[in-house]
Design a protein around this motif. Structure first.
Motif, mmCIF file in Angstrom:
data_model
loop_
_atom_site.group_PDB
_atom_site.id
_atom_site.type_symbol
_atom_site.label_atom_id
_atom_site.label_comp_id
_atom_site.label_asym_id
_atom_site.label_seq_id
_atom_site.Cartn_x
_atom_site.Cartn_y
_atom_site.Cartn_z
ATOM 1 N N ARG A 103 0.841 -1.184 0.000
ATOM 2 C CA ARG A 103 0.000 0.000 0.000
ATOM 3 C C ARG A 103 0.884 1.245 0.000
ATOM 4 N N GLU A 105 0.811 5.776 -0.361
ATOM 5 C CA GLU A 105 0.037 7.016 -0.343
ATOM 6 C C GLU A 105 0.973 8.156 -0.696
ATOM 7 N N LYS A 107 1.547 12.385 -1.239
ATOM 8 C CA LYS A 107 1.077 13.740 -0.982
ATOM 9 C C LYS A 107 2.081 14.716 -1.584
ATOM 10 N N ARG A 120 4.469 7.690 1.198
ATOM 11 C CA ARG A 120 4.542 6.805 2.353
ATOM 12 C C ARG A 120 4.020 5.434 1.944
ATOM 13 N N THR A 122 3.452 1.145 3.385
ATOM 14 C CA THR A 122 3.591 0.078 4.365
ATOM 15 C C THR A 122 4.466 -0.976 3.708
ATOM 16 N N LEU A 315 2.758 2.264 13.181
ATOM 17 C CA LEU A 315 1.412 2.508 12.666
ATOM 18 C C LEU A 315 1.305 2.169 11.186
ATOM 19 N N ASP A 316 0.092 1.822 10.767
ATOM 20 C CA ASP A 316 -0.162 1.699 9.337
ATOM 21 C C ASP A 316 -0.486 3.090 8.778
ATOM 22 N N LEU A 317 -0.814 3.160 7.498
ATOM 23 C CA LEU A 317 -1.025 4.461 6.867
ATOM 24 C C LEU A 317 -2.320 5.128 7.311
ATOM 25 N N ASP A 318 -3.178 4.396 8.010
ATOM 26 C CA ASP A 318 -4.391 4.987 8.572
ATOM 27 C C ASP A 318 -4.202 5.416 10.025
ATOM 28 N N GLY A 319 -2.999 5.194 10.563
ATOM 29 C CA GLY A 319 -2.720 5.575 11.929
ATOM 30 C C GLY A 319 -3.074 4.526 12.954
ATOM 31 N N ASN A 320 -3.302 3.290 12.519
ATOM 32 C CA ASN A 320 -3.627 2.211 13.444
ATOM 33 C C ASN A 320 -2.384 1.391 13.749
ATOM 34 N N GLN A 322 0.151 -1.510 13.985
ATOM 35 C CA GLN A 322 0.327 -2.757 13.267
ATOM 36 C C GLN A 322 0.335 -3.929 14.244
#
Length: 360
Positions: A103, A105, A107, A120, A122, A315-320, A322
């Motif tokens: 995955r 992302e 910006k 960024r 994962t 964290l993953d890219l959603d802020g959760n 791992q």
């Protein structure tokens, strides 16, 4: 040994040309306490700050920051960030990881202040990696000796990552362009750790075998050993010596002088100095036997168990956070640390126990 599937290499693609580790973004639960630790005690320079984040840099840095402290509910690491050589290398990084099925992302204005177009990902090991070229320049304080304290932190040196499968991670990072400088193995071929570099020092990141993905530590350099000793004295004078986890001492691996301390959230920071040059193309890999008690500390001082077992979530890219996967290969602590927490084994020894371990 772990029988895992290796990370495939996208052979038709060119990997990004990575220059160096550049900054880490960590989540902290109390921004004021973290500011006291990193700014008031360690002396990192504030580039900018607001109620949600503090951007810090070392004294010789000219890019916007080396460390971002971001306020959040769970202490963890949001990004291990690397600078690449050209803007096109950001494109290459994005394509490389997409070809791996990771995955990504992107910006164009960056994920944090002071950093431009970034991607960024994962990565295959579960770590949040970032690659960027565009950056805001700030004043390099190398000549501002009026600002230098006796414990001055002058550069970001490296990251250290905990992963269950070191050989898999090593192969993946070598395909990405990293070069191995040192490792720890045993006679059965189990790899316990590996040090990998892009800049011409011992490492930009290291892989430590353990339950992961987790962040073991971030390391900042001083000029001399006495700078590290001052930090110890300062912590003692402030009655904060409990944050000293290990050291001061000298590593066998890397040959560097070190100190490990923990911030208010338990994130581990290494203060580091005096490793060696590795830039020649035929720089030899140094392999240490896991039973050589001088590999981790050249003076033979035992490693405290927490150094092997404790690390920060990532964290993953959603802020959760791992999920943490257990290591199935032999652990370095299990084969070198005794039940008293201070023992060690030396190859061909018949008696275990060393220094403090003998007195308990």
């Amino acid at each position: 040994m772990t029988n895992s599937t290796p990370v495939p290499t996208p052979t038709e693609l060119t990997p990004p040309d990575i220059l160096r580790c550049a900054y880490m973004e960590i989540v902290v639960t109390d921004l004021a306490r973290s500011r006291e630790f990193y700014v008031d005690i360690l002396g990192l320079v504030v580039t900018e700050e607001d109620e949600n984040a503090i951007y810090l840099r070392s004294l010789e840095e000219f890019i916007h920051h080396n460390l971002v402290l971001r306020k959040g509910p769970i202490a963890a690491v949001a990004a291990f960030s690397y600078r690449v050589r050209t803007p096109e290398d950001v494109d290459r990084a994005e394509a490389w990881y997409q070809a791996l099925g990771c995955r990504t992302e992107r910006k164009r204005d960056g994920f944090v202040n002071g950093i431009g177009d970034s991607v960024r990902v994962t990565d295959p090991l579960g770590f949040p990696y970032e690659f960027f070229y565009s950056v805001e320049h700030v004043e390099r304080l190398a000549w501002r000796y009026d600002l230098y304290g006796p414990g001055a932190l002058v550069r970001l040196d490296h990251f250290n990552q905990v992963t269950p499968d070191v050989p898999r991670g090593r192969k993946y990072l070598e395909d990405l362009g990293f070069r191995v400088t040192e490792d720890i193995q045993d006679e059965d071929g189990v790899t316990y750790a590996a040090w990998l570099r892009r800049k011409d020092t011992v490492h930009d990141t290291a892989l430590t075998g353990g339950d992961g993905p987790r962040m073991h530590h971030i390391a900042f350099s001083t000029h001399e050993k006495h700078n590290i000793l001052y930090i110890c004295d300062k912590l003692g004078a402030l009655r904060k010596s409990d944050v000293i986890e290990r050291g001061p001492g000298r590593h066998g691996v890397s040959n560097a002088f070190y100190l490990y301390i923990t911030d208010p959230d338990g994130h581990r920071v290494e203060i580091y100095t005096q490793d060696y040059y590795t830039g020649d193309p035929d720089n030899p890999v140094v392999t240490w036997d896991v039973h050589d008690n001088q590999r981790r500390d050249w003076w033979g001082n035992a490693v405290v168990p927490s150094w092997y077992t404790e690390a920060s979530l990532v964290l993953d890219l959603d802020g959760n956070p791992q999920p943490v996967v257990a290591r199935t290969d032999a652990s370095e602590m299990a084969v070198t640390v005794g039940a008293d927490g201070f023992s060690y084994t030396r190859k061909d020894d018949t008696v275990e126990g060393f220094k403090l371990g003998n007195t308990l």
